[in-house]
Scaffold this motif. Structure first.
Motif, PDB file in Angstrom:
ATOM      1  N   ALA A 123       0.735  -1.188   0.119  1.00  0.00           N
ATOM      2  CA  ALA A 123      -0.044  -0.002   0.157  1.00  0.00           C
ATOM      3  C   ALA A 123       0.906   1.151   0.002  1.00  0.00           C
ATOM      4  N   GLY A 124       1.981   0.926   0.210  1.00  0.00           N
ATOM      5  CA  GLY A 124       2.664   2.293   0.559  1.00  0.00           C
ATOM      6  C   GLY A 124       3.498   2.803  -0.662  1.00  0.00           C
ATOM      7  N   THR A 125       3.336   2.006  -1.686  1.00  0.00           N
ATOM      8  CA  THR A 125       3.985   2.536  -3.013  1.00  0.00           C
ATOM      9  C   THR A 125       2.834   2.650  -3.999  1.00  0.00           C
ATOM     10  N   LYS A 126       1.479   2.697  -3.486  1.00  0.00           N
ATOM     11  CA  LYS A 126       0.348   2.525  -4.465  1.00  0.00           C
ATOM     12  C   LYS A 126       0.067   4.279  -4.577  1.00  0.00           C
ATOM     13  N   ILE A 127       0.027   4.675  -6.020  1.00  0.00           N
ATOM     14  CA  ILE A 127      -0.198   6.198  -6.110  1.00  0.00           C
ATOM     15  C   ILE A 127      -1.331   6.053  -7.047  1.00  0.00           C
ATOM     16  N   GLY A 128      -1.992   4.888  -7.834  1.00  0.00           N
ATOM     17  CA  GLY A 128      -2.878   5.131  -8.726  1.00  0.00           C
ATOM     18  C   GLY A 128      -2.599   5.488 -10.135  1.00  0.00           C
ATOM     19  N   THR A 129      -1.368   5.074 -10.571  1.00  0.00           N
ATOM     20  CA  THR A 129      -0.951   5.320 -12.019  1.00  0.00           C
ATOM     21  C   THR A 129      -1.640   4.497 -12.895  1.00  0.00           C
ATOM     22  N   THR A 130      -1.643   4.651 -14.110  1.00  0.00           N
ATOM     23  CA  THR A 130      -2.088   3.716 -15.049  1.00  0.00           C
ATOM     24  C   THR A 130      -1.308   2.660 -15.553  1.00  0.00           C
ATOM     25  N   LYS A 131      -0.002   2.659 -14.843  1.00  0.00           N
ATOM     26  CA  LYS A 131       0.787   1.145 -15.140  1.00  0.00           C
ATOM     27  C   LYS A 131       1.167   1.357 -16.381  1.00  0.00           C
ATOM     28  N   ARG A 132       1.273   2.388 -17.293  1.00  0.00           N
ATOM     29  CA  ARG A 132       1.935   2.420 -18.680  1.00  0.00           C
ATOM     30  C   ARG A 132       3.408   2.948 -18.850  1.00  0.00           C
ATOM     31  N   GLY A 133       4.155   2.933 -17.573  1.00  0.00           N
ATOM     32  CA  GLY A 133       5.621   3.097 -17.590  1.00  0.00           C
ATOM     33  C   GLY A 133       6.105   4.483 -17.590  1.00  0.00           C
ATOM     34  N   ILE A 134       5.316   5.423 -17.534  1.00  0.00           N
ATOM     35  CA  ILE A 134       5.524   6.867 -17.518  1.00  0.00           C
ATOM     36  C   ILE A 134       6.539   7.181 -16.538  1.00  0.00           C
ATOM     37  N   GLY A 135       6.421   6.803 -15.247  1.00  0.00           N
ATOM     38  CA  GLY A 135       7.429   7.247 -14.078  1.00  0.00           C
ATOM     39  C   GLY A 135       8.451   6.541 -14.364  1.00  0.00           C
ATOM     40  N   PRO A 136       8.499   5.288 -14.424  1.00  0.00           N
ATOM     41  CA  PRO A 136       9.826   4.614 -14.538  1.00  0.00           C
ATOM     42  C   PRO A 136      10.683   5.169 -15.812  1.00  0.00           C
ATOM     43  N   ALA A 137       9.986   5.729 -16.849  1.00  0.00           N
ATOM     44  CA  ALA A 137      10.656   6.232 -18.061  1.00  0.00           C
ATOM     45  C   ALA A 137      11.328   7.402 -17.693  1.00  0.00           C
ATOM     46  N   TYR A 138      10.366   8.499 -16.901  1.00  0.00           N
ATOM     47  CA  TYR A 138      11.265   9.597 -16.420  1.00  0.00           C
ATOM     48  C   TYR A 138      12.314   9.450 -15.422  1.00  0.00           C
ATOM     49  N   GLU A 139      12.128   8.337 -14.705  1.00  0.00           N
ATOM     50  CA  GLU A 139      13.309   8.149 -13.802  1.00  0.00           C
ATOM     51  C   GLU A 139      14.320   7.879 -14.601  1.00  0.00           C
TER      52      GLU A 139
END
Length: 430
Positions: A123-139
């Motif tokens: 639960a601590g990492t759940k942000i509610g993303t669309t799971k499309r890889g957006i965040g990890p790509a920006y990382e």
């Protein structure tokens, strides 16, 4: 004439697609400057519905140049699929009307899988993303290990870049107890799509500078909303990019001098998708009714949106952080028929009255809205195209919003149809 930046003034889903399309009639160039294919725009033109995720809204109009800027993270397979789908709807997409920044970061399968792993984890990492890889790509972009569009033009250099990226990702995979990614599989994933996306590649910063110097009108189109900005939003329940208007310059390479009028888009009420604070959220039949009347489901994901009253405190804050010159107020017609309408005008926090939304995650969860009640209207605003078509109480509601947010309503939208729009101020005229 001013160039125009369109930004969401709430948590996204404010109806930017229609407004951008409506403005693109006057524009020569339409630019997407951040986000990925997690943001959806629905355009309704002559009864035909176009659903866009990556492509700028101008692409459905003949004679317009659409540009995907360097601030966007690009899933090349999603782009190829969207081009194919729109082509099937009769839209011509060629290098003549679409360019993509050569230095745009690519979203790969490794990013999508990592996104999904985090969202389905604790639960601590759940942000509610669309799971499309957006965040990890920006990382990966910030971590300087990203693969960019221009890298597909030199396939011989890809293996070394893939290995550098996988040093990071396979360490994470081992941490999750999963099999490592194969460098050969990633290479094939990229090599197979290269011929489909490389024809659109360009040095976008130079292209836009040439367009600006030639006196062309440029429309900058943001995804999501200012309250999802990674710096100025409801952190950590935000997207992974800057969504405020200043990103139009950074995410396109044009520079701040090329950005003119900032038009913020806000619904006449408030919605939010995913996790995070939402002070004016309604959990009763009124919230349900707003959601039903407004058809509040995500364009890309189909997720049901949370609904609540208009929060003037939040929008006033985004007027400041994005330098908004005027607001396009959408979906006023959804409030037709309500006896009483409420507007959030401030908050109570630990017994104190405050007139801003605090940055602290804990404080954001504790604030309680202070409401002002306004008499509703029984007449219809749907399809209105002039002030004379609006009930007096509807006009009073719009005027009160202007007072509370500290910005004029420049455009009023009364249905999804492009022509059902009341114009008070043309953003392209400064």
């Amino acid at each position: 004439m001013a160039n125009v930046v369109v930004v969401g003034a709430q948590w996204g889903d404010e109806g930017k697609g229609k407004i951008v399309d409506w403005l693109s009639e006057q524009a020569d160039v339409v630019v997407r400057f951040q986000g990925g294919h997690n943001a959806g725009h629905t355009l309704v033109i002559g009864g035909t519905v176009y659903k866009l995720s990556l492509l700028p809204s101008g692409v459905v109009r003949p004679g317009k140049l659409s540009v995907i800027g360097n601030g966007v993270v690009l899933d090349p397979h999603a782009l190829a699929g969207e081009v194919e789908r729109l082509t099937g709807q009769g839209v011509s997409i060629t290098r003549e009307n679409l360019r993509v920044a050569e230095n745009a970061t690519l979203i790969l399968s490794v990013h999508r899988e990592l996104d999904a792993l985090r969202e389905s984890g604790s639960a601590g990492t759940k942000i509610g993303t669309t799971k499309r890889g957006i965040g990890p790509a920006y990382e990966d972009k910030v971590g300087r290990r990203a693969i960019r569009l221009m890298d597909l033009a030199d396939l011989s250099s890809l293996p070394e870049k893939i290995e550098r990226m996988l040093t990071h990702h396979n360490a994470l995979r081992r941490g999750f107890g999963l099999d490592e990614f194969s460098a050969d599989a990633i290479y094939e994933e990229l090599a197979s799509v290269a011929p489909k996306v490389l024809p659109y590649m360009d040095a976008v910063w130079r292209l836009l500078d040439d367009q600006r110097r030639a006196g062309k009108r440029i429309l900058f189109e943001g995804a999501q909303g200012a309250l999802l900005d990674v710096d100025h939003g409801t952190y950590p329940f935000v997207t992974s990019s800057n969504t405020v208007a200043g990103q139009a310059a950074t995410g396109s390479g044009l520079g701040p001098g090329g950005v003119g009028y900032v038009l913020g888009i806000a619904k006449a009420y408030t919605t939010r998708v995913g996790e995070g604070p939402f002070p004016t959220e309604l959990f009763d039949e009124v919230g349900e009714l707003i959601g039903q009347k407004g058809k509040e489901f995500g364009v890309v994901t189909g997720r049901k949106r949370r609904c609540g009253w208009f929060d003037a405190t939040l929008v006033r804050q985004t007027v400041s952080t994005s330098g908004i010159d005027g607001i396009a107020l959408t979906k006023l017609d959804i409030l037709d028929g309500f006896e009483t309408i409420k507007i959030g005008v401030g908050y109570k926090l630990d017994g104190e009255t405050i007139d801003y939304f605090p940055a602290s995650q804990g404080a954001q969860a504790r604030v309680e809205p202070i409401y002002e009640e306004i008499e509703g209207w029984s007449g219809s605003t749907a399809g209105a195209r002039s002030w004379a078509d609006l009930p007096a109480q509807a006009i009073k509601y719009v005027r009160r919003i202007e007072e509370l947010i500290g910005a004029p309503v420049a455009v009023l939208s009364t249905s999804p149809e492009r022509d059902d729009t009341i114009l008070m101020k043309n953003p392209f005229e400064g």
